[in-house]
Design a protein around this motif. Structure first.
Motif, PDB file in Angstrom:
ATOM      1  N   GLY A 318     -44.321  74.184 -32.376  1.00 38.59           N
ATOM      2  CA  GLY A 318     -43.626  74.331 -31.108  1.00 38.59           C
ATOM      3  C   GLY A 318     -42.999  73.030 -30.662  1.00 38.59           C
ATOM      4  O   GLY A 318     -43.709  72.069 -30.352  1.00 38.59           O
ATOM      5  N   ARG A 319     -41.678  72.995 -30.597  1.00 41.12           N
ATOM      6  CA  ARG A 319     -40.952  71.783 -30.202  1.00 41.12           C
ATOM      7  C   ARG A 319     -40.086  72.130 -28.982  1.00 41.12           C
ATOM      8  O   ARG A 319     -38.962  72.588 -29.135  1.00 41.12           O
ATOM      9  CB  ARG A 319     -40.101  71.274 -31.368  1.00 41.12           C
ATOM     10  CG  ARG A 319     -40.902  71.044 -32.639  1.00 41.12           C
ATOM     11  CD  ARG A 319     -39.996  70.631 -33.793  1.00 41.12           C
ATOM     12  NE  ARG A 319     -39.564  69.258 -33.663  1.00 41.12           N
ATOM     13  CZ  ARG A 319     -38.568  68.726 -34.389  1.00 41.12           C
ATOM     14  NH1 ARG A 319     -37.895  69.477 -35.250  1.00 41.12           N
ATOM     15  NH2 ARG A 319     -38.228  67.455 -34.241  1.00 41.12           N
ATOM     16  N   PRO A 320     -40.579  71.908 -27.782  1.00 43.90           N
ATOM     17  CA  PRO A 320     -39.862  72.369 -26.587  1.00 43.90           C
ATOM     18  C   PRO A 320     -38.731  71.457 -26.131  1.00 43.90           C
ATOM     19  O   PRO A 320     -38.000  71.812 -25.206  1.00 43.90           O
ATOM     20  CB  PRO A 320     -40.973  72.419 -25.533  1.00 43.90           C
ATOM     21  CG  PRO A 320     -41.935  71.348 -25.958  1.00 43.90           C
ATOM     22  CD  PRO A 320     -41.914  71.363 -27.463  1.00 43.90           C
ATOM     23  N   GLU A 321     -38.578  70.279 -26.751  1.00 48.16           N
ATOM     24  CA  GLU A 321     -37.568  69.337 -26.284  1.00 48.16           C
ATOM     25  C   GLU A 321     -36.158  69.748 -26.740  1.00 48.16           C
ATOM     26  O   GLU A 321     -35.986  70.451 -27.731  1.00 48.16           O
ATOM     27  CB  GLU A 321     -37.881  67.922 -26.785  1.00 48.16           C
ATOM     28  CG  GLU A 321     -39.138  67.311 -26.178  1.00 48.16           C
ATOM     29  CD  GLU A 321     -40.426  67.773 -26.839  1.00 48.16           C
ATOM     30  OE1 GLU A 321     -41.483  67.679 -26.200  1.00 48.16           O
ATOM     31  OE2 GLU A 321     -40.366  68.220 -28.006  1.00 48.16           O
ATOM     32  N   GLU A 350     -57.755  82.031 -31.601  1.00 47.85           N
ATOM     33  CA  GLU A 350     -57.330  80.830 -30.889  1.00 47.85           C
ATOM     34  C   GLU A 350     -55.870  80.559 -31.240  1.00 47.85           C
ATOM     35  O   GLU A 350     -55.434  80.833 -32.366  1.00 47.85           O
ATOM     36  CB  GLU A 350     -58.185  79.615 -31.287  1.00 47.85           C
ATOM     37  CG  GLU A 350     -59.617  79.686 -30.822  1.00 47.85           C
ATOM     38  CD  GLU A 350     -60.410  78.441 -31.247  1.00 47.85           C
ATOM     39  OE1 GLU A 350     -59.804  77.551 -31.906  1.00 47.85           O
ATOM     40  OE2 GLU A 350     -61.607  78.376 -30.915  1.00 47.85           O
ATOM     41  N   PHE A 351     -55.136  79.989 -30.279  1.00 50.09           N
ATOM     42  CA  PHE A 351     -53.718  79.715 -30.472  1.00 50.09           C
ATOM     43  C   PHE A 351     -53.453  78.230 -30.222  1.00 50.09           C
ATOM     44  O   PHE A 351     -53.694  77.733 -29.116  1.00 50.09           O
ATOM     45  CB  PHE A 351     -52.871  80.582 -29.529  1.00 50.09           C
ATOM     46  CG  PHE A 351     -53.085  82.054 -29.732  1.00 50.09           C
ATOM     47  CD1 PHE A 351     -52.292  82.767 -30.614  1.00 50.09           C
ATOM     48  CD2 PHE A 351     -54.105  82.719 -29.049  1.00 50.09           C
ATOM     49  CE1 PHE A 351     -52.509  84.131 -30.811  1.00 50.09           C
ATOM     50  CE2 PHE A 351     -54.322  84.068 -29.242  1.00 50.09           C
ATOM     51  CZ  PHE A 351     -53.523  84.781 -30.129  1.00 50.09           C
ATOM     52  N   HIS A 352     -52.997  77.540 -31.250  1.00 52.22           N
ATOM     53  CA  HIS A 352     -52.726  76.116 -31.149  1.00 52.22           C
ATOM     54  C   HIS A 352     -51.253  75.864 -31.468  1.00 52.22           C
ATOM     55  O   HIS A 352     -50.655  76.558 -32.296  1.00 52.22           O
ATOM     56  CB  HIS A 352     -53.582  75.320 -32.130  1.00 52.22           C
ATOM     57  CG  HIS A 352     -55.050  75.420 -31.874  1.00 52.22           C
ATOM     58  ND1 HIS A 352     -55.979  74.686 -32.571  1.00 52.22           N
ATOM     59  CD2 HIS A 352     -55.766  76.175 -30.992  1.00 52.22           C
ATOM     60  CE1 HIS A 352     -57.198  74.977 -32.141  1.00 52.22           C
ATOM     61  NE2 HIS A 352     -57.087  75.890 -31.166  1.00 52.22           N
ATOM     62  N   GLY A 353     -50.681  74.857 -30.819  1.00 48.06           N
ATOM     63  CA  GLY A 353     -49.306  74.466 -31.103  1.00 48.06           C
ATOM     64  C   GLY A 353     -49.213  72.980 -31.346  1.00 48.06           C
ATOM     65  O   GLY A 353     -49.977  72.194 -30.770  1.00 48.06           O
ATOM     66  N   VAL A 354     -48.290  72.569 -32.216  1.00 48.34           N
ATOM     67  CA  VAL A 354     -48.034  71.152 -32.472  1.00 48.34           C
ATOM     68  C   VAL A 354     -46.525  70.930 -32.492  1.00 48.34           C
ATOM     69  O   VAL A 354     -45.750  71.856 -32.712  1.00 48.34           O
ATOM     70  CB  VAL A 354     -48.634  70.681 -33.810  1.00 48.34           C
ATOM     71  CG1 VAL A 354     -50.147  70.728 -33.785  1.00 48.34           C
ATOM     72  CG2 VAL A 354     -48.090  71.501 -34.987  1.00 48.34           C
ATOM     73  N   GLY A 355     -46.127  69.676 -32.239  1.00 46.32           N
ATOM     74  CA  GLY A 355     -44.724  69.336 -32.381  1.00 46.32           C
ATOM     75  C   GLY A 355     -44.076  68.708 -31.165  1.00 46.32           C
ATOM     76  O   GLY A 355     -42.998  68.131 -31.275  1.00 46.32           O
ATOM     77  N   THR A 356     -44.707  68.774 -29.975  1.00 51.00           N
ATOM     78  CA  THR A 356     -44.067  68.215 -28.798  1.00 51.00           C
ATOM     79  C   THR A 356     -44.103  66.686 -28.826  1.00 51.00           C
ATOM     80  O   THR A 356     -45.038  66.076 -29.354  1.00 51.00           O
ATOM     81  CB  THR A 356     -44.752  68.714 -27.516  1.00 51.00           C
ATOM     82  OG1 THR A 356     -44.118  68.101 -26.391  1.00 51.00           O
ATOM     83  CG2 THR A 356     -46.238  68.366 -27.492  1.00 51.00           C
TER      84      THR A 356
END
Length: 492
Positions: A318-321, A350-356
Motif C-alpha cells: 500500500g503506497r498512499p502517496e 490479520e491485515f498488514h500493509g507496507v509501502g508508505t
C-alpha cells in the motif's frame, strides 16, 4: 559556486523589498522549505523565475478577488469562476516554463582529449531515504560494469546533496554495493555552476527520462547515442500534459536501452516504442538488452508450518502517496472492503500493509477489520518475513510489474496482482501458479481475493508455486551474455 549563491540571495532580497506585502503573505514553513529545495535543485535563473511567478500569481489572485463591476470583462469573469470553482483560474502552466527550459539545457561542459574515459551515470539524486528497488538495480549495474573494467562517474542532476556516509549506512547489509559507490566518482551538475570535463570516448547512461535529456545532450556533443537504463514507461507518472509529452519525446531520441525485466521490453516492443520504433533488422539486437531484476531470496514455509497456523495473514503493498499512484492504493483498499463485506475473510485473519513513506496508519476495512499500514515489514529479515503471510495484494497500473508480487509468490503466498497491456493474466500465471491475476478495478480485485482465500489451504500447491524461473542473484541477473551486450553498448 559561492558567488552564484550570493547573487541569487541578493536577487531574492531585492524581490522582497520590491514586493514585501506579497512575500510576507506567502511566508510559511511549507513555502520556505519549497524555496530552499528549489535553491538546491535548480539554477539561479530558474529559482528567480519561480519566485517571480509566485509573486505574480498572488497579485493576480488579489486583483481577481477585488474586481468590481467596473473591472475589465476578463477580471469579472475570473471573479465569477473563482466564486463557483475555487482555484480554476490558477495559471499552473506559467510556473512550469522555466523549469522545463532548464531540464532541456545542456550542462556546462568541455571536451578534454586527455581526460580519462568514463561511463557517466546520470541520477536525479543519491539519497538513502528514497533508494528503492530502481536505485538498487542501477547500483548493481554500476557494480557490474566496474567489475568489467569501466570507470564510473555518477552525475547528480536534481540535488546537490550527497551524504556518502549515509549512503554507506543504507548499504551496510550489501558490502559489494558499498564498494561500488566508494569506487565511483560523484559530481554535482545540479546548479549548472560547475564545468563538467568529458572525454571524447565517454558514455552516458540516464536513469530516468528527465536525466536522459541531459544524457542525450552530452552524448550529442560527442556524436554518440546515450543509453537509457529503462525501468518503466515513465510518461504514466504524469497526466496527459506537457510532462507526459516530453516523456514520450525522450523515447524518440537516438539511444540504446537496458530494460529492467523482459516484461517491460515486451511492452515497448508491442507498442513499437523507443528502440523498437523503427525497423533496424539485425542491427536491433545491438540497441537493447533486458535483465531480470533479482528477487530477494525467500523460503516458503513447509506444509507442517502452514498446518500449524491458527491465524491467516494478508500483506498489501500500500503506497498512499501521490508519487505512487500507479500502485492503485484506493482500488486495493476498496477491493479488500468488498471482499470482507462479501464474507471472503470470515475467520481469523490479520491485515498488514507496507509501502508508505509516512507514519503508521490504521485503515478501516469495515466489519471490524483494521489494517495497520507501515513503511516496511516489522521483521528485519525481509525474505523470511514474506513467508509469514498467506495472501499478497500488490497492484501496478504500469508496464513494469514491480518485483514484490513475484517475491510474495516465491515465499509461498497466493498473490493478487493486476494484468496490464502485454502483461496478460496468462503471462502472469505462466510465471508462477501462485499468482491470481485480476483486472484493475475494486470488483475484480475482490473476486480475485475471494479465489485466493480458497487456495490458501492448498499447502503443497503453494510450496510448488514458489519455485519458478526467475533469478535470485544479481550476478545471474547481469550474467555474461547480458554484460557482453552492455559492454558493447558502452564502447559504441
Amino acid at each position: 559556486m559561492i558567488n552564484v549563491k550570493a547573487g541569487l540571495l541578493l536577487g531574492l532580497t531585492r524581490l522582497f523589498f520590491a514586493h514585501p506585502w506579497v512575500l510576507i503573505k506567502r511566508v510559511n514553513l511549507l513555502n520556505i522549505r519549497l524555496l530552499l529545495a528549489a535553491i538546491r535543485r535548480h539554477d539561479p535563473a530558474t529559482v528567480m523565475n519561480y519566485v517571480k511567478h509566485a509573486i505574480n500569481q498572488e497579485k493576480n489572485a488579489a486583483r481577481i478577488q477585488s474586481a468590481d463591476d467596473s473591472a475589465s470583462p476578463g477580471l469579472r469573469k475570473a471573479r465569477e469562476l473563482e466564486t463557483r470553482y475555487p482555484g480554476i483560474t490558477v495559471p499552473v502552466g506559467l510556473g512550469g516554463i522555466s523549469i522545463l527550459e532548464e531540464k532541456f539545457s545542456v550542462p556546462n561542459h568541455k571536451v578534454d582529449p586527455h581526460a580519462p574515459t568514463r561511463v557517466n551515470v546520470l541520477l536525479p539524486q543519491l539519497d538513502p531515504l528514497i533508494m528503492f528497488g530502481g536505485y538498487i538495480a542501477c547500483l548493481q549495474f554500476i557494480r557490474k560494469i566496474q567489475d568489467a573494467g569501466f570507470r564510473v562517474r555518477i552525475l547528480l542532476v536534481e540535488s546537490d546533496r550527497f551524504d556518502r556516509e549515509a549512503v554507506y549506512a543504507k548499504l551496510a547489509s550489501n558490502p559489494p554495493l558499498q564498494q561500488a559507490v566508494a569506487a565511483a566518482e560523484v559530481e554535482d551538475i545540479t546548479s549548472g555552476s560547475n564545468t563538467l570535463v568529458i572525454s571524447p570516448h565517454d558514455a552516458f547512461v540516464g536513469y530516468s527520462f528527465w536525466t536522459c535529456i541531459k544524457a542525450h545532450r552530452l552524448a550529442e556533443v560527442l556524436g554518440k547515442k546515450f543509453i537509457f537504463f529503462l525501468q518503466e514507461y515513465e510518461p504514466i507518472f504524469h497526466s496527459h500534459d506537457s510532462y507526459y509529452a516530453i516523456g514520450s519525446y525522450v523515447y524518440r531520441l537516438p539511444h540504446r536501452a537496458i530494460f529492467n525485466t523482459r516484461l517491460l521490453a515486451d511492452y515497448f516492443k508491442s507498442k513499437r516504442l523507443g528502440v523498437f520504433s523503427m525497423d533496424r533488422g539485425d542491427e536491433l539486437e545491438e540497441h537493447y538488452v533486458s535483465f531480470q531484476h533479482a528477487l530477494t531470496p525467500t523460503s516458503p514455509p513447509s506444509v507442517d508450518q502452514l498446518l500449524k497456523r491458527e491465524t491467516r495473514r494478508l500483506l498489501f503493498y500500500g503506497r498512499p502517496e501521490g508519487h505512487a499512484r500507479r500502485n492503485l492504493f484506493e482500488i486495493g483498499i476498496l477491493g479488500l472492503r468488498a471482499a470482507i463485506a462479501q464474507g471472503a475473510f470470515d475467520g481469523d485473519w490479520e491485515f498488514h500493509g507496507v509501502g508508505t513513506l509516512g507514519p503508521e496508519y490504521d485503515i478501516d476495512l469495515g466489519h471490524g477489520r483494521i489494517m495497520k499500514l507501515r513503511g516496511t515489514l516489522p521483521q528485519g529479515d525481509y525474505g523470511a518475513a514474506l513467508g509469514e503471510y498467506d495472501i499478497g495484494l500488490s497492484l501496478m497500473l504500469a508496464p513494469h510489474p514491480s518485483i514484490l508480487p513475484f517475491e510474495m509468490a516465491s515465499a509461498g503466498q497466493i498473490v493478487v496482482t493486476n494484468a496490464y497491456e502485454s502483461r496478460t493474466a496468462e503471462t502472469l500465471r505462466a510465471i508462477s501458479s501462485n499468482i491470481e491475476p485480476c483486472e484493475a478495478d475494486p470488483f475484480s480485485v475482490a473476486n480475485a481475493l475471494a479465489t485466493a482465500v480458497g487456495r490458501v489451504a492448498l499447502h503443497q500447491e503453494r510450496i510448488d508455486g514458489a519455485s519458478f524461473d526467475w533469478v535470485r542473484d544479481w550476478d545471474d541477473a547481469f550474467d555474461k551474455s547480458v554484460m557482453d551486450r552492455i559492454s558493447d553498448m558502452l564502447r559504441a
